[in-house]
Write an enzyme that holds these catalytic residues in place. Structure first.
Site, PDB file in Angstrom:
ATOM      1  N   CYS A  58       1.230  -1.599   0.051  1.00 35.48           N
ATOM      2  CA  CYS A  58      -0.037  -0.081  -0.392  1.00 35.48           C
ATOM      3  C   CYS A  58       1.416   1.434   0.217  1.00 35.48           C
ATOM      4  O   CYS A  58       2.142   1.810   0.937  1.00 35.48           O
ATOM      5  CB  CYS A  58      -0.737  -0.211   1.192  1.00 35.48           C
ATOM      6  SG  CYS A  58      -1.462   2.047   1.225  1.00 35.48           S
ATOM      7  N   CYS A  71       0.508   3.243   3.727  1.00 32.14           N
ATOM      8  CA  CYS A  71       1.837   2.315   4.450  1.00 32.14           C
ATOM      9  C   CYS A  71       2.601   2.686   4.425  1.00 32.14           C
ATOM     10  O   CYS A  71       3.954   2.604   5.124  1.00 32.14           O
ATOM     11  CB  CYS A  71       0.948   0.889   3.863  1.00 32.14           C
ATOM     12  SG  CYS A  71       0.006   0.318   5.480  1.00 32.14           S
ATOM     13  N   ASP A  86       0.188  16.533  -0.457  1.00 31.84           N
ATOM     14  CA  ASP A  86      -0.695  16.050  -1.934  1.00 31.84           C
ATOM     15  C   ASP A  86       0.139  16.081  -3.173  1.00 31.84           C
ATOM     16  O   ASP A  86       0.529  17.106  -3.731  1.00 31.84           O
ATOM     17  CB  ASP A  86      -2.605  15.959  -2.251  1.00 31.84           C
ATOM     18  CG  ASP A  86      -3.052  15.219  -2.961  1.00 31.84           C
ATOM     19  OD1 ASP A  86      -3.506  14.740  -3.199  1.00 31.84           O
ATOM     20  OD2 ASP A  86      -2.585  15.151  -4.526  1.00 31.84           O
ATOM     21  N   HIS A 107      -2.909   0.559   8.893  1.00 28.75           N
ATOM     22  CA  HIS A 107      -3.863   0.613   7.729  1.00 28.75           C
ATOM     23  C   HIS A 107      -5.265  -0.107   7.589  1.00 28.75           C
ATOM     24  O   HIS A 107      -5.758  -1.137   8.593  1.00 28.75           O
ATOM     25  CB  HIS A 107      -3.162  -0.811   7.164  1.00 28.75           C
ATOM     26  CG  HIS A 107      -3.833  -0.985   5.144  1.00 28.75           C
ATOM     27  ND1 HIS A 107      -3.661  -0.048   4.065  1.00 28.75           N
ATOM     28  CD2 HIS A 107      -5.162  -1.725   4.926  1.00 28.75           C
ATOM     29  CE1 HIS A 107      -4.476  -0.341   2.839  1.00 28.75           C
ATOM     30  NE2 HIS A 107      -5.114  -1.057   2.826  1.00 28.75           N
ATOM     31  N   ASN A 125     -12.242  10.740   0.349  1.00 32.35           N
ATOM     32  CA  ASN A 125     -13.560  10.355  -0.344  1.00 32.35           C
ATOM     33  C   ASN A 125     -13.692   8.744  -0.750  1.00 32.35           C
ATOM     34  O   ASN A 125     -12.662   7.773   0.606  1.00 32.35           O
ATOM     35  CB  ASN A 125     -12.447  10.193  -1.588  1.00 32.35           C
ATOM     36  CG  ASN A 125     -12.103  11.490  -2.459  1.00 32.35           C
ATOM     37  OD1 ASN A 125     -13.638  12.048  -2.185  1.00 32.35           O
ATOM     38  ND2 ASN A 125     -11.441  11.693  -2.895  1.00 32.35           N
ATOM     39  N   THR A 170      -9.004   6.492  -4.946  1.00 35.80           N
ATOM     40  CA  THR A 170      -8.109   6.016  -5.849  1.00 35.80           C
ATOM     41  C   THR A 170      -6.887   4.986  -4.979  1.00 35.80           C
ATOM     42  O   THR A 170      -6.372   4.548  -5.184  1.00 35.80           O
ATOM     43  CB  THR A 170      -7.253   6.885  -6.599  1.00 35.80           C
ATOM     44  OG1 THR A 170      -6.771   7.967  -5.687  1.00 35.80           O
ATOM     45  CG2 THR A 170      -8.334   7.292  -7.454  1.00 35.80           C
ATOM     46  N   HIS A 181      -6.560   3.015   1.252  1.00 36.82           N
ATOM     47  CA  HIS A 181      -5.783   3.554   2.685  1.00 36.82           C
ATOM     48  C   HIS A 181      -6.418   4.999   2.820  1.00 36.82           C
ATOM     49  O   HIS A 181      -6.341   5.055   2.584  1.00 36.82           O
ATOM     50  CB  HIS A 181      -4.551   3.888   2.618  1.00 36.82           C
ATOM     51  CG  HIS A 181      -3.885   3.463   4.126  1.00 36.82           C
ATOM     52  ND1 HIS A 181      -2.637   3.034   4.454  1.00 36.82           N
ATOM     53  CD2 HIS A 181      -3.654   4.856   5.525  1.00 36.82           C
ATOM     54  CE1 HIS A 181      -2.198   4.083   5.221  1.00 36.82           C
ATOM     55  NE2 HIS A 181      -3.081   4.359   6.350  1.00 36.82           N
ATOM     56  N   HIS A 215      -7.714   8.122   4.362  1.00 39.48           N
ATOM     57  CA  HIS A 215      -7.161   9.459   4.396  1.00 39.48           C
ATOM     58  C   HIS A 215      -8.249  11.644   4.117  1.00 39.48           C
ATOM     59  O   HIS A 215      -8.938  10.322   3.650  1.00 39.48           O
ATOM     60  CB  HIS A 215      -5.972   9.647   2.779  1.00 39.48           C
ATOM     61  CG  HIS A 215      -6.874   9.379   1.524  1.00 39.48           C
ATOM     62  ND1 HIS A 215      -6.729   8.364   1.502  1.00 39.48           N
ATOM     63  CD2 HIS A 215      -7.048  10.094   0.636  1.00 39.48           C
ATOM     64  CE1 HIS A 215      -7.277   7.965   0.116  1.00 39.48           C
ATOM     65  NE2 HIS A 215      -8.222   8.967  -0.943  1.00 39.48           N
ATOM     66  N   HIS A 236      -8.405  14.412   2.861  1.00 40.66           N
ATOM     67  CA  HIS A 236      -7.893  15.694   2.203  1.00 40.66           C
ATOM     68  C   HIS A 236      -8.601  16.441   3.197  1.00 40.66           C
ATOM     69  O   HIS A 236      -9.324  17.129   3.191  1.00 40.66           O
ATOM     70  CB  HIS A 236      -8.835  15.119   0.991  1.00 40.66           C
ATOM     71  CG  HIS A 236      -7.976  14.816   0.122  1.00 40.66           C
ATOM     72  ND1 HIS A 236      -7.375  14.605  -1.364  1.00 40.66           N
ATOM     73  CD2 HIS A 236      -8.848  13.262  -0.334  1.00 40.66           C
ATOM     74  CE1 HIS A 236      -7.208  13.436  -2.020  1.00 40.66           C
ATOM     75  NE2 HIS A 236      -8.522  12.679  -1.244  1.00 40.66           N
TER      76      HIS A 236
HETATM   77  P1  DGP Z   1      -8.283   9.536  -3.654  1.00 39.53           P
HETATM   78  O1  DGP Z   1      -7.637   8.545  -3.111  1.00 39.53           O
HETATM   79  O2  DGP Z   1      -9.126   9.938  -4.953  1.00 39.53           O
HETATM   80  O3  DGP Z   1      -8.978  10.338  -2.252  1.00 39.53           O
HETATM   81  O4  DGP Z   1      -6.741  10.480  -3.290  1.00 39.53           O
HETATM   82  C1  DGP Z   1      -5.934   9.162  -3.040  1.00 39.53           C
HETATM   83  C2  DGP Z   1      -4.734  10.815  -3.612  1.00 39.53           C
HETATM   84  O5  DGP Z   1      -3.854  10.611  -2.940  1.00 39.53           O
HETATM   85  C3  DGP Z   1      -5.075  12.051  -4.790  1.00 39.53           C
HETATM   86  O6  DGP Z   1      -4.776  13.129  -4.294  1.00 39.53           O
HETATM   87  C4  DGP Z   1      -3.300  12.176  -5.495  1.00 39.53           C
HETATM   88  C5  DGP Z   1      -2.836  11.506  -3.948  1.00 39.53           C
HETATM   89  N1  DGP Z   1      -1.840  10.320  -4.179  1.00 39.53           N
HETATM   90  C6  DGP Z   1      -1.662   9.618  -4.258  1.00 39.53           C
HETATM   91  N2  DGP Z   1       0.222   8.904  -4.798  1.00 39.53           N
HETATM   92  C7  DGP Z   1       0.867   9.716  -4.169  1.00 39.53           C
HETATM   93  C8  DGP Z   1       1.995   9.244  -3.347  1.00 39.53           C
HETATM   94  O7  DGP Z   1       2.552   8.552  -3.472  1.00 39.53           O
HETATM   95  N3  DGP Z   1       2.545  10.794  -2.605  1.00 39.53           N
HETATM   96  C9  DGP Z   1       1.988  11.765  -2.264  1.00 39.53           C
HETATM   97  N4  DGP Z   1       2.307  12.978  -1.640  1.00 39.53           N
HETATM   98  N5  DGP Z   1       0.105  12.013  -2.670  1.00 39.53           N
HETATM   99  C10 DGP Z   1       0.254  11.093  -3.543  1.00 39.53           C
END
Ligand code: DGP
Length: 115
Positions: free
Chosen positions: A4, A7, A30, A46, A85, A93, A96, A98, A100
């Site tokens: 993940c 993670c 982000d 997780h 989300n 997407t 895990h 999260h 925003h």
């Molecule tokens: P969502 O699952 O759609 O709520 O958004 C996931 C968010 O995670 C997206 O805005 C981009 C962010 N993201 C994805 N991969 C990484 C990463 O490797 N590093 C960081 N800092 N953010 C990430």
């Protein structure tokens, strides 16, 4: 969850800009910011999403960290939006849990269905 991505960020295996960290929670910028302030707040443990039997104390720690991060990012007074989300219709997407934290400019009012 060894593969993940969040993670791995929590374990320090992937470089990221950390805004806040304690024993249970980490907040980081982000990778694809949608607003001048766009920080993600996650539990280090997780959970796929908010419906994944997340203990209330973990939720409390995540939401306490929201307040801390808002202050650190300077949006405590101007306001901000938090979004978690959850699942397909919300276009989650990264699976895990999260939150925003978005701010630093006026956010759109709408929260209805996509076209
Ligand atoms: P969502 O699952 O759609 O709520 O958004 C996931 C968010 O995670 C997206 O805005 C981009 C962010 N993201 C994805 N991969 C990484 C990463 O490797 N590093 C960081 N800092 N953010 C990430």
């Amino acid at each position: 969850m060894s593969d993940c991505i969040f993670c791995r960020i929590a374990r320090g295996e992937i470089p990221t800009t950390v805004v806040y960290e304690d024993d249970d929670v980490i907040a980081f910028e982000d990778v694809n910011p949608q607003m001048p302030v766009h920080t993600l707040i996650i539990p280090k443990q997780h959970y796929a999403h908010i419906g994944d039997d997340v203990p209330s104390e973990v939720l409390g720690k995540v939401f306490s960290a929201v307040k801390t991060v808002a202050a650190l990012k300077g949006v405590e007074q101007t306001g901000y939006r938090i979004i978690a989300n959850t699942g397909k219709d919300a276009c989650q997407t990264v699976h895990h849990l999260h939150v925003h934290l978005l701010g630093g400019a006026r956010l759109p009012l709408g929260m209805g269905p996509a076209d």
